[in-house]
Design a protein around this motif. Structure first.
Motif, PDB file in Angstrom:
ATOM      1  N   CYS A 303      -5.127  69.989  27.274  1.00 17.58           N
ATOM      2  CA  CYS A 303      -6.426  69.510  26.788  1.00 17.58           C
ATOM      3  C   CYS A 303      -7.489  70.605  26.855  1.00 17.58           C
ATOM      4  O   CYS A 303      -8.353  70.708  25.964  1.00 17.58           O
ATOM      5  CB  CYS A 303      -6.860  68.286  27.593  1.00 17.58           C
ATOM      6  SG  CYS A 303      -5.875  66.810  27.257  1.00 17.58           S
ATOM      7  N   GLU A 304      -7.432  71.440  27.896  1.00 18.10           N
ATOM      8  CA  GLU A 304      -8.394  72.553  27.983  1.00 18.10           C
ATOM      9  C   GLU A 304      -8.169  73.554  26.867  1.00 18.10           C
ATOM     10  O   GLU A 304      -9.123  74.158  26.347  1.00 18.10           O
ATOM     11  CB  GLU A 304      -8.269  73.198  29.359  1.00 18.10           C
ATOM     12  CG  GLU A 304      -8.859  72.301  30.461  1.00 18.10           C
ATOM     13  CD  GLU A 304      -8.695  72.897  31.829  1.00 18.10           C
ATOM     14  OE1 GLU A 304      -7.911  73.868  31.966  1.00 18.10           O
ATOM     15  OE2 GLU A 304      -9.327  72.396  32.768  1.00 18.10           O
ATOM     16  N   ILE A 307      -9.807  72.113  23.807  1.00 17.68           N
ATOM     17  CA  ILE A 307     -11.258  72.308  23.842  1.00 17.68           C
ATOM     18  C   ILE A 307     -11.605  73.757  23.514  1.00 17.68           C
ATOM     19  O   ILE A 307     -12.576  74.043  22.797  1.00 17.68           O
ATOM     20  CB  ILE A 307     -11.810  71.917  25.221  1.00 17.68           C
ATOM     21  CG1 ILE A 307     -11.699  70.400  25.409  1.00 17.68           C
ATOM     22  CG2 ILE A 307     -13.253  72.382  25.394  1.00 17.68           C
ATOM     23  CD1 ILE A 307     -12.054  69.921  26.794  1.00 17.68           C
ATOM     24  N   HIS A 317     -12.780  66.774  24.162  1.00 20.83           N
ATOM     25  CA  HIS A 317     -13.382  66.546  25.484  1.00 20.83           C
ATOM     26  C   HIS A 317     -13.025  65.159  26.008  1.00 20.83           C
ATOM     27  O   HIS A 317     -12.745  64.978  27.194  1.00 20.83           O
ATOM     28  CB  HIS A 317     -14.906  66.702  25.391  1.00 20.83           C
ATOM     29  CG  HIS A 317     -15.358  68.082  25.055  1.00 20.83           C
ATOM     30  ND1 HIS A 317     -15.476  69.082  25.986  1.00 20.83           N
ATOM     31  CD2 HIS A 317     -15.699  68.636  23.858  1.00 20.83           C
ATOM     32  CE1 HIS A 317     -15.901  70.197  25.399  1.00 20.83           C
ATOM     33  NE2 HIS A 317     -16.040  69.948  24.100  1.00 20.83           N
ATOM     34  N   LEU A 320      -9.516  65.090  27.489  1.00 17.54           N
ATOM     35  CA  LEU A 320      -9.481  65.706  28.822  1.00 17.54           C
ATOM     36  C   LEU A 320     -10.067  64.760  29.860  1.00 17.54           C
ATOM     37  O   LEU A 320      -9.545  64.649  30.984  1.00 17.54           O
ATOM     38  CB  LEU A 320     -10.246  67.024  28.812  1.00 17.54           C
ATOM     39  CG  LEU A 320     -10.356  67.738  30.174  1.00 17.54           C
ATOM     40  CD1 LEU A 320      -8.973  68.053  30.734  1.00 17.54           C
ATOM     41  CD2 LEU A 320     -11.197  69.003  30.061  1.00 17.54           C
ATOM     42  N   GLY A 321     -11.122  64.043  29.496  1.00 20.00           N
ATOM     43  CA  GLY A 321     -11.712  63.092  30.432  1.00 20.00           C
ATOM     44  C   GLY A 321     -10.728  62.018  30.854  1.00 20.00           C
ATOM     45  O   GLY A 321     -10.638  61.658  32.034  1.00 20.00           O
ATOM     46  N   ARG A 332     -15.214  65.286  37.621  1.00 17.78           N
ATOM     47  CA  ARG A 332     -14.922  66.128  36.452  1.00 17.78           C
ATOM     48  C   ARG A 332     -14.785  65.285  35.196  1.00 17.78           C
ATOM     49  O   ARG A 332     -15.230  65.671  34.116  1.00 17.78           O
ATOM     50  CB  ARG A 332     -13.645  66.932  36.660  1.00 17.78           C
ATOM     51  CG  ARG A 332     -13.772  68.152  37.542  1.00 17.78           C
ATOM     52  CD  ARG A 332     -12.511  68.995  37.463  1.00 17.78           C
ATOM     53  NE  ARG A 332     -12.316  69.562  36.130  1.00 17.78           N
ATOM     54  CZ  ARG A 332     -11.186  70.140  35.718  1.00 17.78           C
ATOM     55  NH1 ARG A 332     -10.139  70.193  36.533  1.00 17.78           N
ATOM     56  NH2 ARG A 332     -11.100  70.639  34.496  1.00 17.78           N
ATOM     57  N   ALA A 333     -14.164  64.128  35.345  1.00 22.45           N
ATOM     58  CA  ALA A 333     -13.987  63.247  34.187  1.00 22.45           C
ATOM     59  C   ALA A 333     -15.343  62.804  33.644  1.00 22.45           C
ATOM     60  O   ALA A 333     -15.564  62.800  32.424  1.00 22.45           O
ATOM     61  CB  ALA A 333     -13.141  62.042  34.568  1.00 22.45           C
ATOM     62  N   THR A 336     -16.938  65.497  31.673  1.00 25.58           N
ATOM     63  CA  THR A 336     -16.238  65.732  30.410  1.00 25.58           C
ATOM     64  C   THR A 336     -16.576  64.661  29.389  1.00 25.58           C
ATOM     65  O   THR A 336     -16.765  64.963  28.198  1.00 25.58           O
ATOM     66  CB  THR A 336     -14.716  65.778  30.658  1.00 25.58           C
ATOM     67  OG1 THR A 336     -14.436  66.737  31.683  1.00 25.58           O
ATOM     68  CG2 THR A 336     -13.979  66.185  29.402  1.00 25.58           C
ATOM     69  N   LYS A 339     -19.917  65.400  28.010  1.00 28.07           N
ATOM     70  CA  LYS A 339     -19.836  66.484  27.043  1.00 28.07           C
ATOM     71  C   LYS A 339     -19.350  65.965  25.693  1.00 28.07           C
ATOM     72  O   LYS A 339     -19.849  66.388  24.637  1.00 28.07           O
ATOM     73  CB  LYS A 339     -18.882  67.561  27.562  1.00 28.07           C
ATOM     74  CG  LYS A 339     -18.755  68.771  26.639  1.00 28.07           C
ATOM     75  CD  LYS A 339     -20.077  69.506  26.485  1.00 28.07           C
ATOM     76  CE  LYS A 339     -19.921  70.739  25.604  1.00 28.07           C
ATOM     77  NZ  LYS A 339     -21.211  71.447  25.414  1.00 28.07           N
ATOM     78  N   ALA A 340     -18.391  65.042  25.715  1.00 31.34           N
ATOM     79  CA  ALA A 340     -17.901  64.446  24.464  1.00 31.34           C
ATOM     80  C   ALA A 340     -19.031  63.740  23.730  1.00 31.34           C
ATOM     81  O   ALA A 340     -19.132  63.829  22.491  1.00 31.34           O
ATOM     82  CB  ALA A 340     -16.770  63.467  24.761  1.00 31.34           C
ATOM     83  N   SER A 350     -15.453  57.403  23.953  1.00 32.76           N
ATOM     84  CA  SER A 350     -15.827  58.211  25.126  1.00 32.76           C
ATOM     85  C   SER A 350     -16.924  57.535  25.927  1.00 32.76           C
ATOM     86  O   SER A 350     -16.980  57.652  27.161  1.00 32.76           O
ATOM     87  CB  SER A 350     -16.272  59.607  24.683  1.00 32.76           C
ATOM     88  OG  SER A 350     -15.173  60.358  24.218  1.00 32.76           O
TER      89      SER A 350
END
Length: 784
Positions: A303-304, A307, A317, A320-321, A332-333, A336, A339-340, A350
């Motif tokens: 996933c990174e 991105i 994003h 990844l979350g 972190r989730a 992320t 950010k989405a 999201s």
């Protein structure tokens, strides 16, 4: 200097050595006959040895095995008991002994033997298999075969280069579709006339099965219409005929992933990446598939990479979350998901995932959590209000109610397990007509059972919000019920359009949806706790229990309190890893320190990285590794039997246990829970109060530790409670689908009658509703 070893010849053997040599000779002959299937001769030789050496463990074991092979398990049992008396730490001997007990229908003795074997360190697939077998004494093999048959029927055909029967029958039909055929398909597809496009594509595939354009057209049409399972075969044929078709291969991978074939999805994604290492979508789908297979480190890396390739794409994003949430990395989730939303402010998926993530935070106040949910409505609900239309449903308070259930979890899932027993009863209610709307393509044997209770079954995974809303209105639904909340595959944006006169949320999400178009939320009656109505935009419909719990029919029996023979207390937890925060481990460690000889068993560990991380957290709190047992995720039977090793479970916070707490109760194990100030935080307290165990509810961390010490010090009380736990559970509304279904029916009628009368939604308790008519009747009788 060297040492020479001289083996004595027969003339120098001592009587003892000669005896052992004779025994070995006979043993060798017995084994040869045994392996050759000469059972009678082998048995005679084994008995000859035992006549002279009755405590020969290997001979006792081999003779017992022979008895099993010759359908004489009753004769085998005492031999296995004898050999275990000689070698009690031999895991294989225990496995064979338990197998023999099962064969002779000595189920209780077998369960006791399992516990004894585990105390001796017996672990592994063989033992897990026995536990599964003991849990399904009446036809486990038949059940497995039936499930395999069902999955085989539903699964896509393997794309291995060979033609199936249908393609063989059309193999002689050569040629290509005309440009007019393909243009007609394109026209239908582009106009959104998917059903017509699918029908035409099927004709083309029938006529031209080896034409890549025909297969691609059918696969694309089915995929776009949300019929992912059906799309798998034509998409597979497409990439077989044209391996360089990257777009079709990605659709193929995505369809496989939706269907649950994550291994197949991984393979297709890697083939795409092999041709194009910079294919962001392939890395995204790969990451989601790897996460589903619990390969979290690889999933995060994929996933990174997605991105990195598409930094402004919110979907990357968001994926990844989801992976980080599954791995328990809540902070972190959250970042992320935010950010989405920066990339795409109207990304409702999201946004929903962010809200679910926030329910796991320990530092977020109820007011802040409520405001976050209201923001979802401001962003996605307010724009939908302009699309509201008057409802044409007849305002008849006594009519048969058309009730729609909307869920993406109608397969082997916790939501389905809670829904099924109530659905079975509501389906028989003459005042209710059930309609089901499944928002996911995945189906299994659970789906088939649910379908049996609801013939009006609609798969709407491929429908747009507009189409779904029109479907609900066309079906004349009076009350539409969301079963997802802010979890996967929800249709809250459609609910925001108010397709039904009355709307409610139930089971799937222990928090407000935030969507003001939803009128009611079905919740547990909690007379012992302060009300939390101000945390919901919905009005609360209180039931005796929000949903029923039916324990596994093949659950292992409840055993005696393990601390009584172990000499120490074992605390336990089986909650998912995303609930295990540093603060949770720190509190549990305080309990372990306060009970110095105690140990901790934790199940449902997804992988080695989770085990290592939790071991590190406990170590940093001063708890040594030898006090921990961190067990990998297992099948249901093994998971339930693991409770045989636990005296008292410890709950998580701020998102308390639900299903795991219920399973523990059924296995005789109470849960010490910390009462929170939100609905997710009160789940454990609600469940314990429903079975009359309010004393296991702590109001703060200090009381949690103190109660842990107190219960660890009163083993007799825990033992007595364990013995009577199933009876206690069976008397609770939580374990009574009939009680819940009756209350649910009463609640639905009350909601509908208020709408017919032009009254707004209001919170109510079904118990008080039932009492009101009784009181009125009593008053009328008195006046008469």
């Amino acid at each position: 200097m060297s040492i020479s070893l001289q083996v004595p010849d027969a003339t120098t053997l001592t009587p003892e050595q000669q005896f052992e040599q004779d025994i070995a000779t006979v043993m060798q002959s017995a084994l040869e006959n045994h392996h050759a299937g000469n059972h009678a001769d082998a048995e005679a030789l084994y008995r000859a040895i035992l006549d002279h050496k009755p405590d020969h463990a290997d001979v006792l074991y081999n003779l017992a095995v022979l008895f099993i092979q010759t359908q004489r398990p009753d004769d085998a049992v005492p031999l296995f008991e004898s050999v275990l008396g000689l070698r009690p730490d031999n895991g294989q001997y225990w496995v064979s002994y338990i197998d023999a007990l099962a064969r002779t229908n000595q189920t209780q003795a077998a369960w006791f033997a399992v516990e004894m074997a585990q105390q001796r360190g017996a672990r592994g697939p063989a033992m897990d298999g026995l536990i599964e077998r003991l849990s399904h004494p009446n036809g486990y093999a038949a059940a497995v075969l039936a499930e395999a048959s069902q999955l085989a029927r539903l699964a896509p055909k393997t794309v291995d280069g060979s033609a199936d029967d249908a393609s063989q029958s059309t193999a002689g039909k050569r040629g290509n579709p005309t440009p007019q055929d393909l243009n007609q398909f394109a026209s239908l597809y582009n106009k959104g006339r998917h059903e017509e496009a699918i029908k035409l594509a099927r004709v083309l595939v029938e006529r031209y099965p080896h034409h890549v354009g025909a297969q691609r057209s059918l696969g694309l049409a089915l995929y776009s219409h949300g019929r992912f399972v059906e799309a798998i075969e034509p998409l597979g044929r497409t990439v077989e005929l044209e391996p360089a078709d990257q777009h079709s291969r990605m659709l193929f991978a995505s369809a496989l992933q939706v269907h649950g074939d994550n291994v197949g999805a991984e393979r297709q994604c890697r083939l795409v990446i092999a041709r194009d290492p910079n294919h962001a979508e392939a890395h995204r789908v790969l990451g989601v598939s790897l996460s589903a297979m619990r390969r979290h480190a690889e999933a995060i890396e994929a996933c990174e990479r997605a991105i990195e390739l598409a930094p402004k794409n919110g979907d990357m994003h968001g994926a990844l979350g989801v992976v980080l949430m599954d791995d328990g990395q809540i902070a972190r989730a959250e970042g992320t998901f935010r950010k989405a939303l920066e990339c795409n402010p109207i990304d409702f998926i999201s946004h929903s995932n962010l809200l679910f993530c926030l329910t796991h935070r320990t530092d977020l106040t109820p007011v802040a959590l409520f405001d976050e949910h209201r923001e979802f409505d401001r962003r996605h609900g307010d724009p939908a209000r302009r699309l509201w239309r008057a409802h044409e449903n007849a305002k008849d308070p006594h009519k048969t109610l058309r009730v729609g259930l909307v869920s993406g979890d109608l397969f082997r899932h916790a939501v389905a397990s809670f829904l099924e027993p109530v659905l079975a009863l509501l389906a028989k209610d003459p005042g209710i007509e059930i309609h089901v709307y499944s928002t996911h393509a995945r189906e299994d044997s659970t789906t088939q059972r649910l379908r049996g209770h609801a013939p009006r079954w609609n798969v709407v995974s491929g429908l747009s919000d507009d189409a779904f809303v029109e479907k609900v209105r066309a079906d004349g639904i009076d009350i539409l019920i969301d079963l997802s909340g802010h979890t996967g595959r929800n249709r809250l944006r459609a609910f925001a359009r108010k397709p039904a006169p009355v709307q409610a949320s139930w089971i799937g999400y222990p928090q407000t949806t935030g969507v003001s178009a939803i009128d009611y939320y079905f919740a547990n009656r909690t007379p012992h706790f302060s009300p939390i109505d101000d945390q919901f935009v919905e009005k609360i419909a209180y039931l005796p229990a929000a949903a029923p719990f039916l324990p596994d029919a093949n659950s292992p029996p409840v055993n005696l309190l393990p601390a009584l023979h172990k000499g120490y207390v074992t605390f336990g937890s089986f909650n998912r890893v995303s609930k295990l925060r540093r603060e949770v481990i720190a509190l549990w460690a305080r309990v372990l320190h306060a009970v110095p000889d105690s140990k901790m068993l934790m199940g449902a560990m997804p992988d080695d990285s989770a085990v290592a991380e939790l071991g590190k957290w406990f170590a940093e709190e001063g708890i040594a590794a030898d006090r921990l047992s961190l067990l990998k995720r297992s099948n249901v039977s093994v998971y339930l039997q693991q409770h045989h090793q636990v005296d008292l479970c410890l709950d998580t916070f701020p998102y308390a246990g639900g299903t795991t707490t219920l399973h523990a109760l059924w296995m005789g194990v109470p849960t010490l829970t910390l009462l929170g100030d939100t609905m997710p935080g009160r789940a454990g307290g609600t469940l314990m109060s429903q079975v009359g165990l309010e004393s296991f509810i702590a109001r703060d961390a200090d009381e949690f530790v103190a109660k842990g010490v107190a219960y660890a010090s009163d083993l007799n009380a825990l033992a007595a409670l364990r013995t009577g736990m199933r009876e206690r559970c069976s008397e609770s509304a939580r374990f009574r689908p009939d009680v819940i279904a009756a209350s649910m029916s009463h609640a639905l009628r009350h909601m509908w009658q208020r709408w017919c009368a032009g009254l707004p939604a209001e919170s109510f308790d079904t118990e008080l509703l039932a009492a009101a008519p009784a009181a009125a009747n009593s008053a009328a009788t008195t006046q008469g």
